[in-house]
Design an enzyme around this catalytic site. Sequence first.
Site, PDB file in Angstrom:
ATOM      1  CG  ASP A  48      35.966  48.370  46.300  1.00 52.34           C
ATOM      2  OD1 ASP A  48      35.861  48.937  45.194  1.00 52.34           O
ATOM      3  OD2 ASP A  48      34.986  47.896  46.931  1.00 52.34           O
ATOM      4  CB  SER A  49      39.035  49.222  41.245  1.00 47.07           C
ATOM      5  OG  SER A  49      39.665  50.438  41.599  1.00 47.07           O
ATOM      6  CG  ASP A  87      35.714  52.460  47.148  1.00 44.90           C
ATOM      7  OD1 ASP A  87      34.730  53.215  47.278  1.00 44.90           O
ATOM      8  OD2 ASP A  87      36.024  51.921  46.071  1.00 44.90           O
ATOM      9  CE  LYS A 115      33.775  55.026  45.061  1.00 42.11           C
ATOM     10  NZ  LYS A 115      33.218  53.674  44.912  1.00 42.11           N
ATOM     11  CD  GLU A 117      30.173  49.171  45.222  1.00 44.16           C
ATOM     12  OE1 GLU A 117      29.365  48.221  45.110  1.00 44.16           O
ATOM     13  OE2 GLU A 117      31.345  49.114  44.812  1.00 44.16           O
ATOM     14  CD  GLU A 185      31.262  50.960  38.223  1.00 43.71           C
ATOM     15  OE1 GLU A 185      31.439  51.300  39.409  1.00 43.71           O
ATOM     16  OE2 GLU A 185      31.937  50.089  37.659  1.00 43.71           O
TER      17      GLU A 185
HETATM   18  O1  KIV Z   1      36.769  51.066  43.176  1.00 44.12           O
HETATM   19  C1  KIV Z   1      36.840  51.932  42.300  1.00 44.12           C
HETATM   20  O2  KIV Z   1      37.876  52.184  41.706  1.00 44.12           O
HETATM   21  C2  KIV Z   1      35.620  52.650  41.975  1.00 44.12           C
HETATM   22  C3  KIV Z   1      35.623  53.451  40.725  1.00 44.12           C
HETATM   23  C4  KIV Z   1      35.602  52.570  39.548  1.00 44.12           C
HETATM   24  C5  KIV Z   1      34.526  54.445  40.699  1.00 44.12           C
HETATM   25  O3  KIV Z   1      34.661  52.573  42.676  1.00 44.12           O
END
Ligand code: KIV
Length: 255
Positions: A48-49, A87, A115, A117, A185
């Site tokens: 989600d970056s 994510d 994934k 958090e 992280e």
């Molecule tokens: O969203 C993302 O790109 C991430 C990575 C920085 C691990 O969670």
Amino acid sequence: MDAATKVTPDTIRAMKAARRRVAALTAYDYPMARLLDEAGIPILLVGDSLGMVVLGYPDTTHVTLAEMEHHIRAVARARPSALLVGDLPYHTYQSPAQVVISAQRLVAAGAEAVKAEGGRDILPQIRAIQAAGIPFMGHLGMLPQHVLEEGGKYRIKGKDDAGRAKLLDDATALAEAGVFAVVLELVTPPVAKEITAQFPFATIGIGSGPDCDGQILVTHDLLGAFPWFTPKFVQPKLRVGEDVRRVVREWVASL
Ligand code: KIV
């Protein structure tokens, strides 16, 4: 990695057991997914970056499930040998019932694992995802979806006894759930090393020192393709942003 071999969560477990380093990078679109896959990266994360480096949001909390599905579909069209992890965005995994629907949408778009958090606080959601047959990757340490609660700062975790104890407790919860890998992280390097040594899942570090089982970066940071912000722990290997400005100015001047 051998480009022809499909990577699965069991491949990542085997890499941990064999002490082979696990490289992971973010991918948000078809061409970059193809390039990274052809370079042999075993894990492609549609993170989600993308909210910041592709969509121009100030942080990841604005990213929607529909946006994640859109980018996961693009990456999946590259048919990567890499494991494609998607994510779960902010507020899409607040209960076991909600998370199964969210995760199934990402899988329908092409994700092969998801994934989210958190640790013990989201254990019921992790168990629900896995009960639905979807592999899960954890994410501990600095949690970007909580950045606003942290006053907008990306803070290092595990600096004191309480921080270390919380990380170890969250890692224990993820290990009990049987996750195949966990992103660490901005965890202090000694605590990242301790988690790596103590738990069976592969640790994938970002800004957490050299002693994790593997490393992940936002590809734009590695390539210098988002030049307006680079995390302190990244040394860009290219300066794509600068090159684009220069080449475009040269092209305009040549007209
Ligand atoms: O969203 C993302 O790109 C991430 C990575 C920085 C691990 O969670």
